[in-house]
Write a protein that holds these residues in place. Structure first.
Motif, PDB file in Angstrom:
ATOM      1  N   ASN A 451      11.172   6.166 -16.680  1.00  0.00           N
ATOM      2  CA  ASN A 451      11.245   5.531 -15.357  1.00  0.00           C
ATOM      3  C   ASN A 451      12.632   4.960 -15.074  1.00  0.00           C
ATOM      4  O   ASN A 451      12.758   3.782 -14.699  1.00  0.00           O
ATOM      5  CB  ASN A 451      10.183   4.439 -15.228  1.00  0.00           C
ATOM      6  N   PRO A 452      13.676   5.747 -15.207  1.00  0.00           N
ATOM      7  CA  PRO A 452      15.029   5.205 -15.046  1.00  0.00           C
ATOM      8  C   PRO A 452      15.273   4.689 -13.628  1.00  0.00           C
ATOM      9  O   PRO A 452      14.788   5.244 -12.642  1.00  0.00           O
ATOM     10  CB  PRO A 452      15.926   6.422 -15.344  1.00  0.00           C
ATOM     11  N   GLY A 453      16.007   3.575 -13.553  1.00  0.00           N
ATOM     12  CA  GLY A 453      16.367   2.992 -12.259  1.00  0.00           C
ATOM     13  C   GLY A 453      15.319   2.105 -11.653  1.00  0.00           C
ATOM     14  O   GLY A 453      15.499   1.584 -10.552  1.00  0.00           O
ATOM     15  N   ARG A 454      14.205   1.902 -12.349  1.00  0.00           N
ATOM     16  CA  ARG A 454      13.113   1.067 -11.821  1.00  0.00           C
ATOM     17  C   ARG A 454      12.935  -0.177 -12.692  1.00  0.00           C
ATOM     18  O   ARG A 454      13.212  -0.181 -13.880  1.00  0.00           O
ATOM     19  CB  ARG A 454      11.784   1.833 -11.797  1.00  0.00           C
ATOM     20  N   GLY A 455      12.457  -1.225 -12.078  1.00  0.00           N
ATOM     21  CA  GLY A 455      11.923  -2.375 -12.792  1.00  0.00           C
ATOM     22  C   GLY A 455      12.944  -3.318 -13.415  1.00  0.00           C
ATOM     23  O   GLY A 455      12.594  -4.422 -13.792  1.00  0.00           O
ATOM     24  N   ILE A 456      14.192  -2.897 -13.539  1.00  0.00           N
ATOM     25  CA  ILE A 456      15.196  -3.743 -14.205  1.00  0.00           C
ATOM     26  C   ILE A 456      16.424  -3.869 -13.313  1.00  0.00           C
ATOM     27  O   ILE A 456      16.913  -2.874 -12.845  1.00  0.00           O
ATOM     28  CB  ILE A 456      15.618  -3.167 -15.575  1.00  0.00           C
TER      29      ILE A 456
END
Length: 456
Positions: A451-456
């Motif tokens: 899930n790169p680019g999400r949540g952080i």
């Protein structure tokens, strides 16, 4: 010539058979979650996992080929965290839906991630126990998704959010290794707390494949108080007054826009002329006495009408009305649902900010939420077919988020960051702190495929 998509499809189908597909026609329903105004890409493959071995196989292939993986459960998320990325594998764990064990003596339930929240609650109730976390979507959202966003609900102020009820997790890392975190014991301070690092990480660190959740003994009684006020500010005065004399398990707020929408949808006879409504519920042996104190506090804060009942059916009807807030507002048009939380004393200022945003951008905003812990859900309603309406809605959304930050609050109390709120993360946590979070992700997921680019 074999393309990278052909190679990916060949590897997945060899490992997973018909649980994997690269057919675009079979992937359409898995491209996005319920956050309709966030971007979604075109996945290269879809896998409907049924076992832990399936998840291990997916991550092994994805890691070897450096293909991003977006994990999804029931798809009820509201921030776009489960939206597909171009060229990704969408990994659905909805089919991993078994309740593996309920242990009445230990008061735990061990489940797969696709188990629906409400189904676990019902299974626990059959054993005389209570699964507490109760997001508004409990009838359709999964335990895995609840863990991924650390979902809350109407009982949070007294009983906490999903993360407060998790004992242990089994998860699959980005390279296919399986890890187990936590313990079934009540106390456990051995090493760093990896369990609660995974909770709320929105699929960016590992794929949760099993969870042991704590259960409670069901409350012996419940009394419900409903109070109507001339203004939302008076309702917040009552929230503060109630908090000084009681500890309700629920204290829910609906503003005038939401009351009207719910009443028109449910025909419950709610007072549409009121500026706000509080739904308060007290549980346990002293429920009736606490509820009487809550009712008195509402009256002293200027409530125009106060109603209370010990009847569980009537209490559930009022709670159901609160759960209908979002569907009722959705019936008015396209919605952009916000999720901010501020310290409870700052709620009047936050409500003022929401009204100013509605006036400034010419949109309708219905506000409801968990007043006892300061978590509001301002829901922006607009006509998507009207020129410029979406931009005005987004402008109001930005103003609300900025207002929450200015009041010492958070950009999300329970819905998560996903795609929707990723642009605000640096302002929320700070650049140094965000770099620490990214370093943690790199330790779990060196290739940044989860899930790169999400949540952080």
């Amino acid at each position: 010539m074999i393309t990278s998509i052909d190679l990916l499809g060949e590897r997945l189908q060899k490992a997973l058979g018909d649980r994997a597909t690269t057919d675009p026609d079979r992937m359409g329903a898995y491209v996005r979650d319920q956050s309709l105004l966030t971007a979604a890409g075109r996945p290269a493959a879809l896998v409907k996992a049924k076992t832990v071995d399936d998840v291990v196989a997916v991550m092994t292939v994805a890691h070897e080929l450096s293909v991003p993986v977006v994990t999804r459960g029931a798809g009820t998320g509201l921030a776009g965290a489960a939206n597909a990325l171009d060229g990704c594998i969408v990994l659905s764990v909805a089919g991993m839906d078994r309740i593996l064990e309920i242990d009445p003596a230990a008061r735990t339930a061990t489940v797969e991630p696709g188990v629906i929240n409400g189904d676990l609650a019902e299974a626990a109730a059959q054993q005389g126990l209570w699964y507490v976390p109760d997001p508004g979507s409990r009838a359709i959202s999964s335990i895995g998704g609840n863990l991924a966003t650390n979902a809350g609900g109407i009982c949070c102020a007294k009983y906490g959010v999903t993360g407060d009820h998790v004992a242990a997790l089994t998860a699959v890392l980005a390279d296919g290794r399986v890890i187990r975190t936590g313990a079934r014991t009540r106390k456990n301070v051995a090493g760093l707390d990896l369990t609660h690092l995974l909770v709320g990480s929105e699929g960016t660190l590992a794929v949760i494949v099993e969870a042991t959740m704590r259960l409670r003994t069901a409350p012996t009684a419940a009394t419900t108080v409903v109070a109507f006020f001339d203004s939302a500010e008076s309702a917040i005065d009552a929230v503060l007054a109630v908090s000084a004399v009681a500890e309700p398990c629920q204290m829910e707020l609906m503003d005038d826009v939401t009351i009207g929408a719910v009443n028109r949808l449910t025909r419950m006879g709610l007072d549409e002329s009121a500026g706000a409504m509080l739904l308060i519920q007290c549980d346990g042996r002293s429920a009736a006495a606490e509820a009487a104190d809550c009712a008195a506090a509402c009256e002293s804060a200027g409530a125009r009408e106060v109603f209370h009942t010990d009847d569980p059916v009537e209490g559930e009807e009022f709670t159901a009305a609160r759960r209908m807030a979002l569907p009722a507002l959705e019936a008015l048009g396209t919605v952009l649902l916000d999720d901010v939380a501020v310290p409870v004393p700052a709620l009047p200022s936050m409500l003022g900010c929401i009204r100013e945003a509605a006036d400034r951008h010419g949109v309708t905003i219905g506000t409801f939420g968990h007043a006892a812990d300061g978590n509001l859900h301002p829901t922006i309603v607009f006509d998507a077919a009207e020129s410029g309406a979406q931009d005005r809605a987004r402008g109001a959304f930005d103003d609300i988020v900025a207002g929450a930050l200015a009041l010492g609050g958070t950009i999300s109390g329970e819905h998560g960051i996903g795609v929707l709120k990723a642009p605000y993360m640096a302002d929320m946590v700070g650049q140094t702190e965000r770099q620490l979070m990214l370093a943690v992700k790199a330790a779990f997921d060196p290739k940044s495929i989860l899930n790169p680019g999400r949540g952080i």
